[in-house]
Design an enzyme around this catalytic site. Structure first.
Site, PDB file in Angstrom:
ATOM      1  CG  ASP A 285      82.737  28.865 -15.960  1.00 32.50           C
ATOM      2  OD1 ASP A 285      81.820  28.069 -15.768  1.00 32.50           O
ATOM      3  OD2 ASP A 285      83.698  28.630 -16.739  1.00 32.50           O
ATOM      4  CB  ILE A 286      88.109  28.303 -15.284  1.00 34.85           C
ATOM      5  CG1 ILE A 286      89.598  28.551 -15.242  1.00 34.85           C
ATOM      6  CG2 ILE A 286      87.750  27.185 -16.246  1.00 34.85           C
ATOM      7  CD1 ILE A 286      90.405  27.385 -14.656  1.00 34.85           C
TER       8      ILE A 286
ATOM      9  CG  ASN B  25      74.486  22.671 -18.474  1.00 35.15           C
ATOM     10  OD1 ASN B  25      73.493  23.002 -19.126  1.00 35.15           O
ATOM     11  ND2 ASN B  25      75.614  23.361 -18.508  1.00 35.15           N
TER      12      ASN B  25
ATOM     13  N   GLY C 237      75.152  18.366 -21.481  1.00 30.71           N
ATOM     14  CA  GLY C 237      76.553  18.770 -21.552  1.00 30.71           C
ATOM     15  C   GLY C 237      77.181  19.013 -20.191  1.00 30.71           C
ATOM     16  CD  GLN C 238      76.106  17.544 -14.233  1.00 28.38           C
ATOM     17  OE1 GLN C 238      75.058  16.961 -14.484  1.00 28.38           O
ATOM     18  NE2 GLN C 238      76.547  17.720 -12.999  1.00 28.38           N
TER      19      GLN C 238
ATOM     20  CG  HIS D   9      76.416  27.533 -15.480  1.00 27.11           C
ATOM     21  ND1 HIS D   9      77.687  27.635 -16.007  1.00 27.11           N
ATOM     22  CD2 HIS D   9      76.145  26.206 -15.415  1.00 27.11           C
ATOM     23  CE1 HIS D   9      78.155  26.422 -16.260  1.00 27.11           C
ATOM     24  NE2 HIS D   9      77.239  25.530 -15.911  1.00 27.11           N
TER      25      HIS D   9
ATOM     26  CG  HIS E 201      77.908  23.502 -11.627  1.00 29.70           C
ATOM     27  ND1 HIS E 201      78.207  22.159 -11.759  1.00 29.70           N
ATOM     28  CD2 HIS E 201      77.906  24.006 -12.876  1.00 29.70           C
ATOM     29  CE1 HIS E 201      78.391  21.879 -13.040  1.00 29.70           C
ATOM     30  NE2 HIS E 201      78.193  22.977 -13.752  1.00 29.70           N
TER      31      HIS E 201
HETATM   32  P1  5GP Z   1      78.811  22.259 -16.748  1.00 30.92           P
HETATM   33  O1  5GP Z   1      78.910  22.028 -18.216  1.00 30.92           O
HETATM   34  O2  5GP Z   1      79.224  21.057 -15.935  1.00 30.92           O
HETATM   35  O3  5GP Z   1      77.465  22.799 -16.344  1.00 30.92           O
HETATM   36  O4  5GP Z   1      79.803  23.444 -16.448  1.00 30.92           O
HETATM   37  C1  5GP Z   1      80.996  23.305 -15.764  1.00 30.92           C
HETATM   38  C2  5GP Z   1      81.656  24.659 -15.773  1.00 30.92           C
HETATM   39  O5  5GP Z   1      82.740  24.623 -14.878  1.00 30.92           O
HETATM   40  C3  5GP Z   1      82.188  25.082 -17.139  1.00 30.92           C
HETATM   41  O6  5GP Z   1      81.590  26.309 -17.523  1.00 30.92           O
HETATM   42  C4  5GP Z   1      83.703  25.217 -16.898  1.00 30.92           C
HETATM   43  O7  5GP Z   1      84.271  26.313 -17.579  1.00 30.92           O
HETATM   44  C5  5GP Z   1      83.789  25.384 -15.391  1.00 30.92           C
HETATM   45  N1  5GP Z   1      85.008  24.827 -14.804  1.00 30.92           N
HETATM   46  C6  5GP Z   1      85.541  23.594 -15.023  1.00 30.92           C
HETATM   47  N2  5GP Z   1      86.647  23.416 -14.290  1.00 30.92           N
HETATM   48  C7  5GP Z   1      86.815  24.572 -13.572  1.00 30.92           C
HETATM   49  C8  5GP Z   1      87.803  25.002 -12.615  1.00 30.92           C
HETATM   50  O8  5GP Z   1      88.746  24.290 -12.266  1.00 30.92           O
HETATM   51  N3  5GP Z   1      87.642  26.251 -12.110  1.00 30.92           N
HETATM   52  C9  5GP Z   1      86.605  27.062 -12.457  1.00 30.92           C
HETATM   53  N4  5GP Z   1      86.553  28.275 -11.881  1.00 30.92           N
HETATM   54  N5  5GP Z   1      85.660  26.685 -13.348  1.00 30.92           N
HETATM   55  C10 5GP Z   1      85.762  25.458 -13.896  1.00 30.92           C
END
Ligand code: 5GP
Ligand code: ZN
Length: 111
Positions: A28-29, A85, A91-92, A100, A98
């Site tokens: 994760d970034i 999420n 908070g998606q 986590h 995906h």
């Molecule tokens: P969500 O809230 O949708 O479950 O989580 C999305 C996750 O993707 C977040 O934790 C965010 O930091 C990660 N993320 C978003 N854009 C990128 C990206 O371009 N590269 C990587 N490696 N992670 C990303």
């Protein structure tokens, strides 16, 4: 095209930790724990709501991959959390399903 599809295509770089024909896992970034990996199907599926009888194997496959990565990264004994999420109230942020994988510390609440 969504950001995770761009990662699948190699158009955006990612720190990959696992890849096979149908799945990809990368760091994760913005990590919220010492280990924070995202596991995705290469196929674009928006969210958990889109999982049904026809594609439910994806959930099992992602779990097996998460367990494999957890073992490789040495957090299989200390434990880890799997989070998905689904939709706005969860908070998606990225609408490409995906999982986590979070660990490496005692988690109170994350992502
Ligand atoms: P969500 O809230 O949708 O479950 O989580 C999305 C996750 O993707 C977040 O934790 C965010 O930091 C990660 N993320 C978003 N854009 C990128 C990206 O371009 N590269 C990587 N490696 N992670 C990303
Ligand atoms: Zn996508």
């Amino acid at each position: 095209m969504c950001v995770f599809c761009q990662i699948v295509k190699g158009e955006i770089p990612a720190d990959k930790v696992y890849e096979d024909k149908n799945y990809l896992a990368f760091k994760d970034i913005r990590p919220k724990a010492p280990v924070h990996i995202l596991i995705i199907p290469k196929e674009h599926i928006e969210k958990l709501t889109d999982i049904d009888e026809s594609n439910k194997h994806i959930m099992g496959d992602m779990t097996v991959i998460a367990n494999k990565i957890a073992k490789e990264l040495g957090i299989d004994k200390s434990g880890y959390r799997i989070v998905i999420n689904n939709g706005p109230d969860a908070g998606q942020e990225v609408y490409h399903i995906h999982m986590h994988l979070l660990g490496g510390k005692r988690l109170i609440f994350a992502t």
